[in-house]
Motif scaffolding. Structure first.
Motif, short mmCIF file in Angstrom:
data_model
loop_
_atom_site.label_atom_id
_atom_site.label_comp_id
_atom_site.label_asym_id
_atom_site.label_seq_id
_atom_site.Cartn_x
_atom_site.Cartn_y
_atom_site.Cartn_z
N GLY A 354 56.62 38.94 22.46
CA GLY A 354 55.49 38.99 21.59
C GLY A 354 54.54 40.14 21.74
O GLY A 354 53.78 40.32 20.72
N HIS A 398 54.16 34.56 27.19
CA HIS A 398 54.33 35.04 25.82
C HIS A 398 52.84 35.35 24.93
O HIS A 398 51.87 34.83 25.31
CB HIS A 398 55.06 34.14 24.92
N ARG A 399 52.95 36.14 23.87
CA ARG A 399 51.78 36.59 23.36
C ARG A 399 50.97 35.18 22.59
O ARG A 399 49.73 35.06 22.64
CB ARG A 399 51.84 37.42 22.24
N ASP A 400 51.72 34.22 22.32
CA ASP A 400 51.19 33.19 21.65
C ASP A 400 50.68 32.14 22.79
O ASP A 400 50.34 30.99 22.06
CB ASP A 400 52.09 32.62 20.57
#
Length: 614
Positions: A354, A398-400
């Motif tokens: 991400g 992850h980016r999220d």
């Protein structure tokens, strides 16, 4: 050269008729002719050698042949095969001395049985060649056989009673036993032969192994059937070995071998079946039961092994597909300095993590899971120091916000001048799904292990767990002298509870009784249900009188009635206690506790007795 040409020509001329004959055997009428010969021969031999006029055959294989034949062919072709089978059996019966009306009626009963089994199997399991259906096929085929043989047997017994005056019950029992055994063994054999054909003996690695295991079975079976002692059970392990090594092929050949050897030896007056004062019908019935026992042991084993192989093949196929996808996916590639600073990140990282490649440049140890940072730093240092590539599994955020499991292969990158650049190349792939599957499988394995050692009704340890814990306790006793106490007990007059209040009430009583036992022991003691209303308590590091204290708590608790569906019941128990202060084997230890239990029962129940060593 001419001689060689003549030899080749002769060989060709010799093989062409054989090939033509092989093709002929596969034609429409040849197939039916083979079936007719088999049905007629089997019927004539059974009727001529196995019974007197007007009696039902002692064992019947023709129905198994026809059932296997039908299930190996399209349903639309069944009428022709059924007509051929009827036409082949009828003259065989007439030659054996049956009256025309009796022969026709019994032949029709056979067709009813075959069509019932074949129709049920075909409707419920259309493709019997698919291994995924074999477990279901086994259950359906057995159920259909038991019901169809009962229906056809009732019809045939009525015919035998009406036309020849045979006792109906004896005629039904003779038919049912002979046809169930014949259907299970011969139908299975026919299906195996139809499917395997020459591969039955020529499959790679099967020939010598099959010959060796069958030789062992024949040797053991011959020995037990020639001796006058009741040792028939010794042939079962050899039969299980054949079944385990060769599955349905082994079952088919093994059961047939047992039947032939048993029937031959018994006919000649040898073997354990002559120990009892039985007539020929009784000995045949015992042989039928013996063969049926072999089938009941081996066929479920083969079905389970086939299911296991199918699941293993499915797992291998799933793994192959996963690896293909993983190998052809775009891995995330990164160039990393020794201090962890990323100098390059491939575009595929955006899809995996991400983050854009630019956001991942620089020293970003913060996106590595805190529990994995030290391990990954050490791994990078090892690769730089040794120059050997290594693979590590760790988590990247992850980016999220969630973490992605990756498998990263680290390699040292040489400098352009051939020296050591001090940089690493990482090829990372997302293995989150694989890790999730492995974790789920591990959790399933732990759950299955727990279920395998727990009693389903009460939640207590089962016999398997009890045996393991008892063995451990006795080993500790032998090594360290740690005393062990064993309490064996059952519920007084439990059968009355089941009979008077129903099995649901009985189950509730067992559950309440199990809770009482747990309340009376320490956390380190083991409470187990061995089966039915039989319970045990294993007390390790048992001080003198500790088992009696537990028994008194249980007996005292028994004075309080239990409410089952608003019905107060007084549930008492008899307890036998044994102490092991010196090394002893488990069987002897259990026998001592059982003896004390019976002493408690003889003393009037609702109490306990302690085994005293003489």
């Amino acid at each position: 050269m001419q001689a060689h040409a003549l030899e080749c020509g002769s060989a060709t001329a010799t093989t062409e008729p054989a090939l033509h004959l092989l093709r002929l055997l596969r034609t429409y009428w040849a197939d039916r002719a083979v079936l007719a010969v088999l049905i007629a021969t089997a019927a004539w031999l059974a009727l001529t050698l196995a019974r007197g006029p007007g009696e039902l055959a002692a064992i019947w294989v023709g129905n198994g042949i026809l059932t296997g034949w039908l299930l190996s062919r399209r349903t639309a072709t069944w009428p022709g095969y059924v007509a051929i089978a009827f036409a082949a059996e009828l003259p065989a019966r007439l030659l054996a001395g049956d009256a025309p009306a009796y022969a026709a009626a019994i032949a029709l009963c056979n067709l009813v049985e075959v069509l019932a089994v074949a129709a049920v199997v075909r409707s419920r399991v259309p493709d019997i060649r698919n291994p995924r259906h074999w477990m279901r096929l086994g259950g359906i085929a057995i159920a259909a056989t038991l019901v169809a043989c009962a229906v056809a047997g009732a019809m045939a017994a009525s015919v035998a009673h009406g036309l020849h005056g045979q006792p109906w019950g004896r005629a039904f029992a003779s038919w049912y036993a002979a046809h169930v055994v014949g259907m299970v063994v011969v139908a299975t054999t026919t299906l195996v032969v139809q499917r395997e054909r020459l591969r039955l003996f020529t499959a790679q690695g099967r020939g010598w192994s099959l010959a060796a295991t069958m030789g062992l079975l024949v040797a053991v079976a011959t020995g037990v059937f020639l001796t006058p002692y009741p040792l028939l059970f010794l042939a079962y392990p050899a039969l299980l070995l054949v079944a385990a090594r060769h599955q349905f092929v082994g079952v088919a050949l093994g059961v047939i071998a047992l039947g032939l050897i048993g029937a031959g030896a018994t006919h000649l007056g040898y073997g354990p079946l002559w120990l009892h004062d039985l007539d020929d019908h009784g000995r045949i019935a015992l042989l039928q039961l013996y063969l049926a026992g072999g089938c009941l042991m081996t066929i479920p084993l083969c079905l389970a092994m086939a299911e296991r192989q199918r699941l293993a093949a499915s797992l291998r196929e799933s793994e192959r597909r996963y690896r293909m996808l993983a190998d052809h996916s775009h891995d995330a590639i990164a160039r990393v300095r020794a201090d962890g600073e990323r100098l390059y990140v491939s575009p595929s990282s955006a899809e995996m993590f991400g983050w854009s490649p630019a956001e991942l440049l620089g020293s970003r140890w913060d996106i590595v899971h805190p529990d994995d940072r030290a391990q990954q730093q050490q791994a990078m240092a090892e690769v730089l120091a040794t120059g050997r590539a290594r693979t590590d599994v760790f988590r990247v955020r992850h980016r999220d916000g969630h973490y992605v499991w990756i498998e990263a292969v680290s390699r040292r990158i040489p400098a352009d001048d051939g020296g050591d650049s001090g940089d690493l190349m990482l090829a990372a792939r997302d293995i989150s799904r694989r890790v999730a599957v492995e974790q789920a499988l591990e959790e399933s394995r732990r759950e299955l292990e727990r279920l395998a050692r727990a009693d389903a009704l009460t939640g207590l340890a089962n016999r398997r767990e009890f045996d393991a814990r008892l063995a451990q306790a006795l080993r500790r006793l032998q090594r360290h002298g740690t005393p062990v106490a064993l309490l064996c007990m059952d519920i007084d007059h439990f059968k009355r509870i089941n009979d008077g209040h129903g099995h649901a009430c009985g189950d509730a009583v067992l559950q309440l009784f199990a809770r009482r036992l747990c309340d009376a022991v320490r956390g380190t003691d083991l409470v187990a249900r061995l089966g039915g209303d039989e319970f045990t308590i294993l007390v390790e590091d048992a001080a003198p009188g500790s088992a009696e204290a537990v028994a008194r708590k249980i007996v005292a608790a028994s004075a309080q009635p239990v409410d089952v569906d608003a019905t107060p019941l007084v549930v008492t128990t008899s307890i036998g206690i044994a102490y092991a202060l010196e090394p002893v084997d488990a069987v002897t230890f259990m026998a001592r506790a059982d003896a004390a239990l019976y002493a408690a029962k003889d003393a009037g129940r609702n109490g306990y007795r302690v085994h005293v060593q003489g």
